[in-house]
Design a protein around this motif. Sequence first.
Motif, PDB file in Angstrom:
ATOM      1  N   UNK A  39       0.823  -1.213   0.000  1.00  0.00           N
ATOM      2  CA  UNK A  39       0.000   0.000   0.000  1.00  0.00           C
ATOM      3  C   UNK A  39       0.855   1.261   0.000  1.00  0.00           C
ATOM      4  N   UNK A  40       1.905   1.283   0.824  1.00  0.00           N
ATOM      5  CA  UNK A  40       2.768   2.460   0.864  1.00  0.00           C
ATOM      6  C   UNK A  40       3.502   2.655  -0.454  1.00  0.00           C
ATOM      7  N   UNK A  41       3.856   1.556  -1.109  1.00  0.00           N
ATOM      8  CA  UNK A  41       4.515   1.664  -2.411  1.00  0.00           C
ATOM      9  C   UNK A  41       3.585   2.303  -3.431  1.00  0.00           C
ATOM     10  N   UNK A  42       2.322   1.848  -3.453  1.00  0.00           N
ATOM     11  CA  UNK A  42       1.347   2.415  -4.392  1.00  0.00           C
ATOM     12  C   UNK A  42       1.140   3.892  -4.122  1.00  0.00           C
ATOM     13  N   UNK A  43       0.976   4.255  -2.851  1.00  0.00           N
ATOM     14  CA  UNK A  43       0.713   5.657  -2.530  1.00  0.00           C
ATOM     15  C   UNK A  43       1.952   6.521  -2.730  1.00  0.00           C
ATOM     16  N   UNK A  44       3.141   5.927  -2.626  1.00  0.00           N
ATOM     17  CA  UNK A  44       4.353   6.697  -2.916  1.00  0.00           C
ATOM     18  C   UNK A  44       4.399   7.062  -4.391  1.00  0.00           C
ATOM     19  N   UNK A  45       3.936   6.169  -5.249  1.00  0.00           N
ATOM     20  CA  UNK A  45       3.883   6.461  -6.682  1.00  0.00           C
ATOM     21  C   UNK A  45       2.867   7.558  -6.989  1.00  0.00           C
ATOM     22  N   UNK A  46       1.879   7.719  -6.084  1.00  0.00           N
ATOM     23  CA  UNK A  46       0.852   8.744  -6.269  1.00  0.00           C
ATOM     24  C   UNK A  46       1.098   9.975  -5.404  1.00  0.00           C
ATOM     25  N   UNK A  47       2.333  10.113  -4.909  1.00  0.00           N
ATOM     26  CA  UNK A  47       2.614  11.187  -3.959  1.00  0.00           C
ATOM     27  C   UNK A  47       2.459  12.580  -4.562  1.00  0.00           C
ATOM     28  N   UNK A  48       2.533  12.685  -5.896  1.00  0.00           N
ATOM     29  CA  UNK A  48       2.412  13.998  -6.527  1.00  0.00           C
ATOM     30  C   UNK A  48       0.948  14.385  -6.758  1.00  0.00           C
ATOM     31  N   UNK A  49       0.025  13.424  -6.577  1.00  0.00           N
ATOM     32  CA  UNK A  49      -1.393  13.766  -6.610  1.00  0.00           C
ATOM     33  C   UNK A  49      -1.752  14.467  -5.308  1.00  0.00           C
ATOM     34  N   UNK A  50      -2.777  15.275  -5.332  1.00  0.00           N
ATOM     35  CA  UNK A  50      -3.132  16.058  -4.149  1.00  0.00           C
ATOM     36  C   UNK A  50      -4.564  15.774  -3.716  1.00  0.00           C
ATOM     37  N   UNK A  51      -4.815  16.013  -2.430  1.00  0.00           N
ATOM     38  CA  UNK A  51      -6.167  15.907  -1.890  1.00  0.00           C
ATOM     39  C   UNK A  51      -7.017  17.006  -2.520  1.00  0.00           C
ATOM     40  N   UNK A  52      -8.229  16.678  -3.006  1.00  0.00           N
ATOM     41  CA  UNK A  52      -9.065  17.694  -3.672  1.00  0.00           C
ATOM     42  C   UNK A  52      -9.241  18.947  -2.825  1.00  0.00           C
TER      43      UNK A  52
END
Length: 283
Positions: A39-52
């Motif tokens: 899970x942390x690996x997946x979210x690290x790949x999405x770290x440049x996405x932002x909370x709306x």
Amino acid sequence: MSPQAVAVRAGLQRARIELRQSLGNGQELWSVTFFPVISLTVMFLLRHSTVPGTDFSLGAHSVPGILGMTVAFNGMMALALSLTMDREDGTLLRAKATPNGMVGYLTGKVLCRGGTAVAGLLIALVPAVFLFEGLELGGVSSWLTLAWVVTLGLLALLPLGAIVGSLFTSAQGVGFVTLPMMALMGVSGVFYPISALPEWLQWVAQLFPLYWLGLGLRSAMLPQTMAAAEVGESWRHLETIGVLGLWAVAGLALAPFVLRRMARRESGSAVAARRQQAMQRMA
């Protein structure tokens, strides 16, 4: 010393031994860390996405929820699985046959799984602090909040694990519970704020302890400004205490009844029948 106190003391020793064995076993350690690593690996790949509506990393926002799921899987689900496996191999029957054996057995199991859940959380937390920017764990208040949220979360989840483990007679049966758990994870704000979900799904998520455990962890680990992304634009500590406390009270009241009912049904013939079924599945 009363017989119950002796049984509890034996349970404490059992918990210490089993916890040491679990954390010293490579396979067991991998099962504890598998979910948070993926899970942390997946979210690290999405770290440049932002909370709306914010410029805060969606990956960092998801870390507390992932840690909450780690507590749930390594606490509640692992306890349920342990109970069913011990029913299959006769361990539970031997505990039942020993005076106050069930007291010592359950004390050891609950403390062991609780300790494993905390260890899994800390193992995942350390790399997360370095991988994700924006997490705030530098203050004493953050660690105090983390401590009471995890403690109350375990009190709410571990009795549920004991109940689930008492209802199923095989590890395969417990595996089916994983499916609704994954669905609940999807609507409980683990990977995405539930404030962005339809209102009826928000109400569903708030009925279960997983959402409140994640919310409490977010309040401990995220900046105060991120409360604006939550339902009610607040961390709602009082509501967190109330809901988790209600689940804990209900679980602690129901679990002994279900466990006693399950223990009464244990017999040598039942264990032999389950062993025969297990051998047939393996054949």
